[in-house]
Design an enzyme around this catalytic site. Sequence first.
Site, PDB file in Angstrom:
ATOM      1  N   GLN A   1      17.422  12.675 -21.736  1.00 36.34           N
ATOM      2  CA  GLN A   1      16.770  12.279 -20.975  1.00 36.34           C
ATOM      3  C   GLN A   1      16.961  12.408 -19.654  1.00 36.34           C
ATOM      4  OE1 GLN A   1      15.157   8.363 -23.309  1.00 36.34           O
ATOM      5  NE2 GLN A   1      16.840   8.698 -23.933  1.00 36.34           N
TER       6      GLN A   1
ATOM      7  N   HIS B   1      12.833  14.670 -19.543  1.00 32.24           N
ATOM      8  CA  HIS B   1      12.083  14.089 -18.002  1.00 32.24           C
ATOM      9  C   HIS B   1      12.761  14.701 -16.938  1.00 32.24           C
ATOM     10  CE1 HIS B   1      12.886   9.769 -20.519  1.00 32.24           C
ATOM     11  NE2 HIS B   1      12.091   9.847 -20.370  1.00 32.24           N
TER      12      HIS B   1
HETATM   13  N1  APR Z   1      28.915   6.071 -23.827  1.00 26.98           N
HETATM   14  C1  APR Z   1      27.568   6.396 -24.460  1.00 26.98           C
HETATM   15  N2  APR Z   1      26.724   5.298 -24.192  1.00 26.98           N
HETATM   16  C2  APR Z   1      26.754   4.515 -22.742  1.00 26.98           C
HETATM   17  C3  APR Z   1      28.256   4.459 -22.418  1.00 26.98           C
HETATM   18  C4  APR Z   1      29.454   5.883 -22.667  1.00 26.98           C
HETATM   19  N3  APR Z   1      30.667   6.108 -21.871  1.00 26.98           N
HETATM   20  N4  APR Z   1      28.245   3.520 -21.298  1.00 26.98           N
HETATM   21  C5  APR Z   1      26.773   3.404 -21.822  1.00 26.98           C
HETATM   22  N5  APR Z   1      26.035   3.655 -22.495  1.00 26.98           N
HETATM   23  C6  APR Z   1      24.936   3.497 -22.927  1.00 26.98           C
HETATM   24  C7  APR Z   1      24.527   1.691 -23.083  1.00 26.98           C
HETATM   25  O1  APR Z   1      24.833   1.034 -23.740  1.00 26.98           O
HETATM   26  C8  APR Z   1      23.840   2.267 -23.261  1.00 26.98           C
HETATM   27  O2  APR Z   1      22.689   1.983 -24.705  1.00 26.98           O
HETATM   28  O3  APR Z   1      24.057   4.442 -22.004  1.00 26.98           O
HETATM   29  C9  APR Z   1      22.730   3.831 -22.915  1.00 26.98           C
HETATM   30  C10 APR Z   1      22.113   4.042 -21.712  1.00 26.98           C
HETATM   31  O4  APR Z   1      20.644   2.709 -21.513  1.00 26.98           O
HETATM   32  P1  APR Z   1      19.506   3.699 -20.250  1.00 26.98           P
HETATM   33  O5  APR Z   1      20.072   2.472 -19.367  1.00 26.98           O
HETATM   34  O6  APR Z   1      18.882   2.707 -20.405  1.00 26.98           O
HETATM   35  O7  APR Z   1      19.399   4.673 -19.943  1.00 26.98           O
HETATM   36  P2  APR Z   1      18.534   5.553 -21.077  1.00 26.98           P
HETATM   37  O8  APR Z   1      18.279   5.128 -22.325  1.00 26.98           O
HETATM   38  O9  APR Z   1      19.319   7.219 -20.385  1.00 26.98           O
HETATM   39  O10 APR Z   1      17.202   5.646 -20.208  1.00 26.98           O
HETATM   40  C11 APR Z   1      16.288   6.485 -20.718  1.00 26.98           C
HETATM   41  O11 APR Z   1      15.165   5.451 -18.538  1.00 26.98           O
HETATM   42  O12 APR Z   1      14.153   4.349 -16.685  1.00 26.98           O
HETATM   43  C12 APR Z   1      14.584   5.791 -17.691  1.00 26.98           C
HETATM   44  O13 APR Z   1      14.202   8.289 -16.746  1.00 26.98           O
HETATM   45  C13 APR Z   1      15.149   7.159 -16.342  1.00 26.98           C
HETATM   46  O14 APR Z   1      15.560   8.450 -18.800  1.00 26.98           O
HETATM   47  C14 APR Z   1      16.629   7.307 -18.400  1.00 26.98           C
HETATM   48  C15 APR Z   1      15.496   6.984 -18.925  1.00 26.98           C
END
Ligand code: APR
Length: 265
Positions: free
Chosen positions: A113, A131
């Site tokens: 993503q 994305h």
């Molecule tokens: N290693 C692994 N996971 C981690 C780490 C790390 N060091 N730090 C944080 N996380 C986890 C968090 O706990 C959370 O579950 O990464 C995840 C990030 O989640 P989001 O911030 O929601 O990001 P994502 O899942 O990629 O969002 C999906 O939403 O806004 C849109 O386009 C945007 O592609 C993105 C999509």
Amino acid sequence: MTVDSGSLARAADLLATCSYAIALTGAGVSHESGVPTFRGKSGLWTKIGEPRADGFERFLSDPEGWWKERLFGERDPDIQNLMDKLHAAKPNAGHYAMAELEAMGVLRHVITQNGDDLHRQAGTTSLTEVHGNIYWLRCPACGGRWHEDSLVVDPEALPPWCPEPGCGSPVKTDSVGFGEPVPGAHLQRCELETARADVFMLAGTSAVVYPVAHYPQLAAQRGVPLIEIDPEPTALSDWATVILRGPSGEVLPQLVEAVRERRAA
Ligand code: APR
């Protein structure tokens, strides 16, 4: 940190014996590269709210105005900071570990993503950037995609027009914004890879954004084991067969070593 040895062993057993593992990654795998995540207590959207969902409509109705706003308009400082961090980021040990799993013939495809290009820079080749990618441009009308080096945007001649013969529609940045449909070609590839998977890894994603969050559930519904790699619980933790509770930059290299040991035995 050392992840729970029992969980690591179970995950490694699954990966060492499977024939077609795939992964879905999110912002968390780039967190150790300095890229902000979006949700959770320190997430960017948690801080400033999610972006407006009408950007794509604005592009379709006024592509020139959309480009002028993008190139010359005032940007929210937090969004500017995100863009700066995305462009400055380098792959971390987690990205390299996933590329290593691909080189070992274990990880057959990554659905990311993330638009930060870091899986590609780390060496992953079988990749769907669902994305988009911040260094690419795309024609929503015909689906054409070009790296920014090969389709140069002239600020004096906006919008850029699609160079595909018979198209000629306005071209936008490749990133898929809120309210913008995910390109059909990406969804078709996600469906194909999900159908082939016999192990599904989730790394660094809260798994709340659809349609991509649907694919691991589709796989689990037909009995495919899910391996979750995340320091926090996610929306799919209850679906997970094995949970590796830790940062991907530390967990994934340990997982690669454990798989390598099993395959050498
Ligand atoms: N290693 C692994 N996971 C981690 C780490 C790390 N060091 N730090 C944080 N996380 C986890 C968090 O706990 C959370 O579950 O990464 C995840 C990030 O989640 P989001 O911030 O929601 O990001 P994502 O899942 O990629 O969002 C999906 O939403 O806004 C849109 O386009 C945007 O592609 C993105 C999509």
